[in-house]
Design an enzyme around this catalytic site. Structure first.
Site, mmCIF file in Angstrom:
data_model
loop_
_atom_site.group_PDB
_atom_site.id
_atom_site.type_symbol
_atom_site.label_atom_id
_atom_site.label_comp_id
_atom_site.label_asym_id
_atom_site.label_seq_id
_atom_site.Cartn_x
_atom_site.Cartn_y
_atom_site.Cartn_z
ATOM 1 N N ARG A 1 51.620 49.812 15.679
ATOM 2 C CA ARG A 1 53.049 49.865 16.006
ATOM 3 C C ARG A 1 53.709 51.079 15.372
ATOM 4 N NH1 ARG A 1 57.990 47.760 13.709
ATOM 5 N NH2 ARG A 1 59.352 46.701 15.216
ATOM 6 N N SER B 1 63.045 43.297 12.355
ATOM 7 C CA SER B 1 62.207 44.301 12.998
ATOM 8 C C SER B 1 60.787 44.232 12.448
ATOM 9 C CB SER B 1 62.834 45.687 12.824
ATOM 10 O OG SER B 1 62.215 46.638 13.653
ATOM 11 N N LEU B 2 60.334 45.234 11.707
ATOM 12 C CA LEU B 2 58.994 45.215 11.130
ATOM 13 C C LEU B 2 58.744 43.942 10.335
ATOM 14 C CD1 LEU B 2 57.520 45.940 8.138
ATOM 15 C CD2 LEU B 2 56.308 46.392 10.250
ATOM 16 N N GLN C 1 62.090 48.310 8.043
ATOM 17 C CA GLN C 1 62.161 49.728 7.714
ATOM 18 C C GLN C 1 63.541 50.097 7.184
ATOM 19 O OE1 GLN C 1 60.198 51.888 10.740
ATOM 20 N NE2 GLN C 1 60.688 53.901 9.935
ATOM 21 N N HIS D 1 64.187 50.619 19.454
ATOM 22 C CA HIS D 1 64.849 49.411 19.948
ATOM 23 C C HIS D 1 65.798 49.715 21.108
ATOM 24 C CE1 HIS D 1 63.042 46.944 16.902
ATOM 25 N NE2 HIS D 1 63.500 47.730 15.947
ATOM 26 N N GLN E 1 59.737 43.482 21.411
ATOM 27 C CA GLN E 1 60.577 43.721 20.234
ATOM 28 C C GLN E 1 60.798 45.212 19.993
ATOM 29 O OE1 GLN E 1 59.120 44.169 16.440
ATOM 30 N NE2 GLN E 1 60.230 42.466 15.506
#
Length: 382
Positions: free
Chosen positions: A111, A86-87, A9, A190, A238
């Protein structure tokens, strides 16, 4: 050896994937059926201004990353390692055949929906400070609810936590060359405050059969390769864990100092991050990385400080404004212009250089007599 890396992202942009959608009509049709809207229309035209909303951003990036990878495979062999920021880690696991395209998109859709509902949290990026210094300063000032969200490079770290605590941290990270940038997010991504979303996502994950990676995938959570046993735990945690991107790249370099990195997807934020990690870790800075999103591919190293995931778009706007300020100043005021400080009483001063960019995002002028820099916003012309 080669590692493919997938961005997360922050790398999204209107028009991404333009040359990809028509070449993979069956996958695009499947994506539309799962999402309930046209992924091509969202990425190319963004008619409802939704591309930067988390619940739409994540599926869009997943699809563009996936199609970019399939395009790459038409002319290249499979990589030796995979990683995603991440993503982007979902695309790494897709490439490792842990699940198929449709299953991965369903996971990403869920998600994104869960993360978009997070409220009352905030995030900020801190540049030019170390992990240890940031943790120490937060502890000394009682900001114990602030977590490190993204460990991007040794000197680029994102913090996450309650809105008031992130705001209180600002004055602690604005001295010397340390820069602080609040991020436009609704939640403390996060961080420990995402654990309710993590728990819901873990329940949803259990509906899917996750297969052992056929290519090693470096986990954001552990900065080590996934195992079949760790898939469920790492992929769910995560959401609330630190993205250990710097550690992941350092691990890959320790495995093979000559590791080649190729960024697949839209943009080149990770390519720049990797160059910074190499440079700050004492590794050679030569790069064979680049962008491969169907439109362009470049192997030129970029030495500008990169900022991916949630931050890259916002800081690119700041940098553009900085460039504009510098150009306007230099077009109007020559070296030797008389100025006054707006904040301190130094009397009449004189510029000694043209305006320049400091620390990637500060428009500044070197001042004669003071023998230092002032921000352009801090001075007035006499």
């Amino acid at each position: 050896m080669r590692t493919i890396v997938f961005p997360g992202q922050g790398s999204q942009a209107k028009g991404m994937g333009k040359s990809l959608f028509d070449d993979y009509p069956e996958l695009v049709e499947k994506a539309d059926a799962i999402l309930g809207y046209s992924i091509k229309e969202l990425c190319l035209n963004d008619p409802n201004n939704e591309l930067n909303n988390t619940e739409f951003t994540q599926p869009a990036l997943y699809v563009v990353n996936a199609l970019s990878y399939y395009r790459m495979l038409e002319d290249n062999e499979k990589p030796d390692f995979l990683a995603g920021h991440s993503l982007g880690e979902f695309n790494a696991l897709l490439a490792a055949e842990c699940f198929d395209f449709e299953a991965g998109l369903k996971l990403v859709k869920k998600r994104g929906t869960l993360m978009s509902k997070a409220q009352d949290g905030a995030m900020a990026a801190i540049l030019n400070s170390s992990k240890n210094d940031i943790e120490r300063i937060l502890k000394e000032n009682g900001l114990n609810n602030v977590d490190l969200a993204n460990y991007n490079t040794p000197s680029q770290i994102v913090i996450s936590g309650p809105i008031d605590d992130i705001a209180a941290a600002q004055t602690l990270f604005q001295s010397g060359n340390v820069l602080y940038y609040p991020l436009n997010t609704s939640g403390a991504f996060h961080s420990r405050f995402m654990r309710p979303s993590e728990d819901k996502f873990k329940v949803y994950l259990k509906r899917f059969k996750l297969l052992a990676p056929q290519i090693p995938v470096i986990s954001n959570v552990t900065a080590r390769p996934y195992t079949e046993e760790s898939l469920l735990l790492n992929l769910s945690s995560q959401i609330s864990s630190t993205v250990k991107w710097c550690d992941s790249i350092q691990y890959l370099l320790s495995e093979n100092p000559g590791m080649e990195f190729l960024e697949v997807g839209h943009g080149d934020a990770l390519t720049k991050l990797i160059e910074t990690i190499k440079r700050q870790s004492g590794e050679p800075s030569e790069s064979h990385t680049g962008e491969l999103a169907g439109e362009t591919f470049s192997t030129k190293a970029d030495t500008k400080q990169p900022v991916p995931d949630l931050l890259v778009n916002q800081l690119s706007d700041v940098e553009a404004l900085t460039d504009q300020k510098i150009d306007e100043w230099n077009a109007k005021y020559p070296i030797g212009t008389k100025i006054m400080s707006n904040t301190l009483d130094y009397g009449e001063l004189e510029t000694r250089t043209e305006a320049i960019k400091l620390f990637a995002h500060r428009a500044a002028i070197y001042v004669k007599g003071y023998n230092g820099y002032f921000d352009l916003d801090e001075v007035s012309v006499v």
